[in-house]
Motif scaffolding. Structure first.
Motif, mmCIF file in Angstrom:
data_model
loop_
_atom_site.group_PDB
_atom_site.id
_atom_site.type_symbol
_atom_site.label_atom_id
_atom_site.label_comp_id
_atom_site.label_asym_id
_atom_site.label_seq_id
_atom_site.Cartn_x
_atom_site.Cartn_y
_atom_site.Cartn_z
ATOM 1 N N UNK A 245 0.817 -1.222 0.000
ATOM 2 C CA UNK A 245 0.000 0.000 0.000
ATOM 3 C C UNK A 245 0.849 1.270 0.000
ATOM 4 N N UNK A 246 2.164 1.122 -0.124
ATOM 5 C CA UNK A 246 3.003 2.302 -0.304
ATOM 6 C C UNK A 246 3.485 2.936 0.995
ATOM 7 N N UNK A 247 3.087 2.375 2.152
ATOM 8 C CA UNK A 247 3.586 2.974 3.390
ATOM 9 C C UNK A 247 5.079 2.710 3.570
ATOM 10 N N UNK A 248 5.549 1.633 2.968
ATOM 11 C CA UNK A 248 6.993 1.383 2.909
ATOM 12 C C UNK A 248 7.348 1.415 1.426
ATOM 13 N N UNK A 249 7.671 2.586 0.911
ATOM 14 C CA UNK A 249 7.854 2.695 -0.541
ATOM 15 C C UNK A 249 9.030 1.863 -1.033
ATOM 16 N N UNK A 250 9.003 1.477 -2.315
ATOM 17 C CA UNK A 250 10.110 0.713 -2.876
ATOM 18 C C UNK A 250 11.416 1.482 -2.713
ATOM 19 N N UNK A 251 12.478 0.738 -2.431
ATOM 20 C CA UNK A 251 13.779 1.380 -2.284
ATOM 21 C C UNK A 251 14.010 1.918 -0.889
ATOM 22 N N UNK A 252 13.223 1.480 0.079
ATOM 23 C CA UNK A 252 13.472 1.906 1.464
ATOM 24 C C UNK A 252 14.400 0.892 2.125
ATOM 25 N N UNK A 253 15.509 1.381 2.615
ATOM 26 C CA UNK A 253 16.443 0.458 3.260
ATOM 27 C C UNK A 253 15.909 0.083 4.644
ATOM 28 N N UNK A 254 15.875 -1.207 4.909
ATOM 29 C CA UNK A 254 15.327 -1.690 6.182
ATOM 30 C C UNK A 254 16.421 -1.736 7.248
ATOM 31 N N UNK A 255 16.041 -1.609 8.519
ATOM 32 C CA UNK A 255 17.033 -1.735 9.588
ATOM 33 C C UNK A 255 17.650 -3.134 9.564
ATOM 34 N N UNK A 256 18.769 -3.285 10.253
ATOM 35 C CA UNK A 256 19.419 -4.605 10.279
ATOM 36 C C UNK A 256 18.533 -5.596 11.033
ATOM 37 N N UNK A 257 18.775 -6.879 10.812
ATOM 38 C CA UNK A 257 17.982 -7.906 11.497
ATOM 39 C C UNK A 257 18.114 -7.752 13.004
#
Ligand SMILES: Cc1ncc(COP(=O)(O)O)c(C=O)c1O
Length: 487
Positions: A49-61
């Motif tokens: 739904x775009x709340x996490x747009x493509x190309x968003x770097x995620x925090x480390x595990x």
């Protein structure tokens, strides 16, 4: 390399582990078992739904595991599922980031013709008439105020007097010492939350409800306990159900919007207020009553409304449980959200405690904006009636457009507030919101107004923009929906 963004840390947006945890809300409500699935599903919904747009770097595990309070194994399993679904990409040494959902172009924030998108994610009208003359008057008043040696951390006396007098007129006798000026209604809720609920405590909220209130509770490590608000039933609130929930779950706090609930637009009738007030007192539960839309009574809603028309407003909930209610108010919707100012009304004792807890955060609200608001509230007539007229025309335009373009959607025309809460025939809210971006309309899908997943059939449409823009937005949403049907 389907949809991989360029691997440059300079061009990739990041999301912190804390924000991601707050965006996810209560994804693990079903319990820790099967958590990898539940976490992957929750993340997938937010990517689609775009709340996490493509190309968003995620925090480390490791960071994610700590923020969510789960094991790294569970994080690894969830990311693995998302990689398999093409929603996340990872590279050794570079971490993980969100990818373009399969079958979809990257969300496009512009109109196809290159113009600005129509943004329906915010339910904030522009500045009301009368704001600039009040600004000039505040400038003159400032001369006088500059002579004072200090400031009052609860707010300036004339403003607190004006706000108190408004409550007294509405049926709850109020002294200025029962008012604290804040930086908006939401700030008032955040302060009450800090004072009354700690980590692990339960907070009762309405569902659907105000997402930023959910975020505040989640960020404070509280647990949301949702009670439903029904957009279609004769009465929106099930008071017996709320009473049973209060008795069985003993929340430290409740958060309620009884005067034009966001997003349904419902208003609680006087009889239900009386019963709810008695239940709050009997269970000794404090309730924050968010009245940020109380002055936006529009009339002309669908039959079955529980308090229609400016002349027939029921007394504030505070009148029925004076000791237990903390009312928050704001000029954001009546005058302008950019003022960033609001207030809290509570017992003198609670105002004192809120003032003490506030001192660890800030020491009061800006003086100039207080003078400005004081002028606006001194004579609210010039702003309020035109504002209501404007919103009524916008609501009616939106209702007509949705009926014409999306005849299989259902909704109850609200008597007040700024939102139309629409039920779609299929659970496509998040997908429709993602598709609508490509047609130049930014939407908040219904599940954002829920504590858990389950409101995917709903969409909130604010009617805070001019009629032509609303009609154009609905035309584009209908086109986006037609596009979904052919995929
Ligand atoms: C229900 C509700 N409460 C609070 C707010 C925010 O109010 P303020 O801008 O005064 O913090 C909003 C804004 O949209 C709202 O809808």
């Amino acid at each position: 390399m389907n949809g991989l963004p360029p691997l440059s840390s300079r061009t990739m947006g990041r999301i912190s582990a804390a924000r991601l945890a707050s965006t996810l809300g209560q994804w693990h409500v079903g319990g820790p078992r099967g958590g990898g699935h539940a976490l992957a599903d929750a993340l997938a919904g937010r990517i689609r739904d775009g709340r996490l747009p493509p190309g968003t770097r995620l925090p480390s595990e490791r960071e994610l595991a700590a923020a969510l309070g789960v094991s790294r194994t569970m994080i690894g399993a969830a990311l693995g599922r998302l990689r398999d679904a093409g929603l996340v990409a990872s590279r050794q040494g570079s971490g993980s980031w969100t990818a373009v959902p399969p079958g979809g172009r990257p969300p496009d924030a512009g109109l196809p013709d290159g113009g600005e998108p129509i943004n329906l994610t915010r339910a904030s009208p522009g500045a009301a008439d009368g704001l600039l003359p009040a600004f000039e008057a505040a400038r003159r008043a400032l001369r006088e105020a500059l002579r004072d040696e200090t400031y009052d951390d609860l707010g300036i006396a004339p403003l607190r007097e004006r706000i108190a007098a408004r409550y007294t007129v509405r049926g709850v006798p109020t002294a200025p010492s029962q008012i604290m000026i804040t930086n908006g209604a939401h700030h008032g809720f955040a302060l009450a939350l800090r004072l009354l609920a700690g980590p692990g405590d339960r907070v009762l909220v309405e569902e659907p409800g105000y997402p930023h209130a959910f975020d505040a509770v989640t960020a404070a490590r509280g647990h949301l306990v949702p009670v439903p608000v029904d957009p279609f039933a004769a009465s929106g609130w099930d008071i017996d159900g709320i009473a049973a929930t209060l008795r069985q779950t003993s929340p430290r706090l409740a958060y309620l919007m009884v005067d034009f609930h966001n997003p349904t637009g419902r208003r609680m009738g006087a009889g239900d207020r009386e019963r709810l007030g008695a239940v709050l007192a009997a269970t000794r539960t404090h309730a924050v009553v968010d009245e940020s839309a109380v002055d936006l009574s529009l009339g002309g809603g669908d039959p079955g409304g529980d308090g229609d028309g400016p002349g027939s407003a029921p007394p504030p909930l505070a009148a029925f449980a004076p000791r237990w209610t903390i009312t928050v108010g704001s000029p954001a919707k009546t005058h302008w959200g950019g003022l960033r100012i609001g207030w809290v009304r509570a017992s003198e004792e609670l105002i004192g405690r809120l003032g003490e807890i506030r001192a660890s955060l800030d020491l009061g609200s800006p003086l100039f904006e207080q003078l400005w608001l004081s002028g606006l509230l001194g004579d609210p007539g010039p702003a309020l009636e035109p504002r209501r007229r404007e919103l009524r025309a916008r609501r009616d335009a939106l209702v007509a457009a949705v009926r014409a373009e999306c005849p299989d959607w259902s909704f109850r025309t609200p008597d007040g507030g700024v939102n139309l809460w629409c039920r779609l025939p299929e659970p496509i809210g998040p997908r429709l919101a993602a598709a609508a971006r490509q047609y130049g309309v930014l939407l908040t899908p219904g599940d954002r107004f829920g504590v858990r997943d389950g409101l995917e059939r709903w969409l909130r449409l604010p009617f805070t923009q001019p009629p032509d823009r609303l009609r154009e937005a609905v035309r584009r949403i209908a086109a986006a929906r037609a596009g979904l049907a052919t995929r």
